[in-house]
Design a protein around this motif. Structure first.
Motif, short mmCIF file in Angstrom:
data_model
loop_
_atom_site.label_atom_id
_atom_site.label_comp_id
_atom_site.label_asym_id
_atom_site.label_seq_id
_atom_site.Cartn_x
_atom_site.Cartn_y
_atom_site.Cartn_z
N SER A 87 0.71 -1.19 0.08
CA SER A 87 -0.04 0.09 0.02
C SER A 87 0.91 1.35 0.03
CB SER A 87 -0.83 -0.05 1.08
OG SER A 87 -0.27 0.43 2.48
N ASP A 88 0.30 2.44 -0.56
CA ASP A 88 1.07 3.43 -0.71
C ASP A 88 1.44 4.15 0.72
OD1 ASP A 88 0.98 3.46 -3.54
OD2 ASP A 88 -0.91 5.00 -3.41
N LEU A 89 0.66 3.95 1.79
CA LEU A 89 0.92 4.65 3.10
C LEU A 89 1.88 3.75 3.57
CD1 LEU A 89 0.22 6.50 5.32
CD2 LEU A 89 -1.57 4.68 6.07
N CYS A 90 1.69 2.62 3.84
CA CYS A 90 2.96 1.65 4.66
C CYS A 90 4.25 1.67 3.70
CB CYS A 90 2.24 0.25 4.63
SG CYS A 90 1.17 0.17 5.81
N PHE A 91 4.09 1.71 2.47
CA PHE A 91 5.19 1.87 1.65
C PHE A 91 5.94 3.13 1.80
CE2 PHE A 91 7.90 3.01 -2.03
CZ PHE A 91 8.51 1.87 -2.34
N GLY A 92 5.33 4.37 2.08
CA GLY A 92 5.91 5.83 2.30
C GLY A 92 6.62 5.50 3.91
N LEU A 93 5.73 5.15 4.78
CA LEU A 93 6.06 5.05 5.88
C LEU A 93 7.69 4.20 6.23
CD1 LEU A 93 2.93 5.25 7.99
CD2 LEU A 93 4.65 6.82 8.05
N ALA A 94 7.57 2.98 5.48
CA ALA A 94 8.58 2.04 5.57
C ALA A 94 9.80 2.98 4.86
CB ALA A 94 8.23 0.64 4.80
N ARG A 95 9.67 3.35 4.04
CA ARG A 95 10.84 4.06 3.19
C ARG A 95 11.29 5.28 4.22
NH1 ARG A 95 14.19 3.17 0.73
NH2 ARG A 95 14.32 5.19 -0.30
N MET A 96 10.46 5.94 5.09
CA MET A 96 11.12 6.85 6.15
C MET A 96 11.50 6.26 7.12
SD MET A 96 9.02 9.23 8.83
CE MET A 96 8.32 7.96 9.79
N MET A 97 11.19 4.94 7.49
CA MET A 97 12.15 4.47 8.48
C MET A 97 13.60 4.01 8.19
SD MET A 97 11.51 3.35 11.50
CE MET A 97 13.12 3.67 12.17
N SER A 98 13.25 3.38 6.82
CA SER A 98 14.75 3.05 5.91
C SER A 98 15.61 4.24 6.08
CB SER A 98 14.34 2.35 4.42
OG SER A 98 15.47 2.35 4.02
N ALA A 99 15.32 5.40 5.67
CA ALA A 99 16.11 6.42 5.44
C ALA A 99 16.61 6.92 6.83
CB ALA A 99 15.25 7.54 4.72
#
Length: 136
Positions: A87-99
């Motif tokens: 999902s767009d929301l979870c993908f974005g939050l996971a990318r924030m965590m990765s960064a």
């Protein structure tokens, strides 16, 4: 708890799955439970399946405690993490965590790989072997 996980010692993979809204307190609880594996984390890769998650209660400031726990996992030898987030929301939050993990630890961005496609066990092992990071 909306985060279920099992540690497969044979494949050296932590399989995590979440449903619904994942609360910050659940993320911290999960992090501490994985930390209890201690030296068993050596060479392990974490695979998080967010395909049934609706939301993650996470902000940049609250992610700093998660980064601290992740660094402790690394000191026990965690190889890296893969987050399946369609999902767009979870993908974005996971990318924030990765960064955030990359910025704080100084390790490459791919220590936490965020993908919209699920991965097989062999793909996870190949990914882990491609990482050239000794300690987070």
């Amino acid at each position: 708890m909306s985060i279920d996980f099992k540690f497969d010692s044979e494949s050296k993979i932590i399989f995590s799955k979440s449903k619904g809204c994942i609360k910050y307190s659940e993320l911290i609880e999960y992090g501490h439970k994985v930390l209890e594996l201690g030296s068993k984390l050596n060479g392990v890769i974490e695979y998080i399946d967010l395909s049934q998650a609706d939301d993650v209660e996470l902000s940049y400031s609250s992610s700093m405690e998660i980064v601290d726990i992740y660094m402790k996992w690394g000191k026990h030898g965690l190889c890296g993490s893969v987050i399946f987030a369609p999902s767009d929301l979870c993908f974005g939050l996971a990318r924030m965590m990765s960064a955030t993990i990359s910025a704080v630890t100084g390790v490459p961005d791919d220590i936490v790989l965020v993908t919209r496609e699920p991965m097989t066990v062999s793909q996870l092992r190949n990914y882990c072997q491609s990482l050239k990071i000794d300690v987070l």
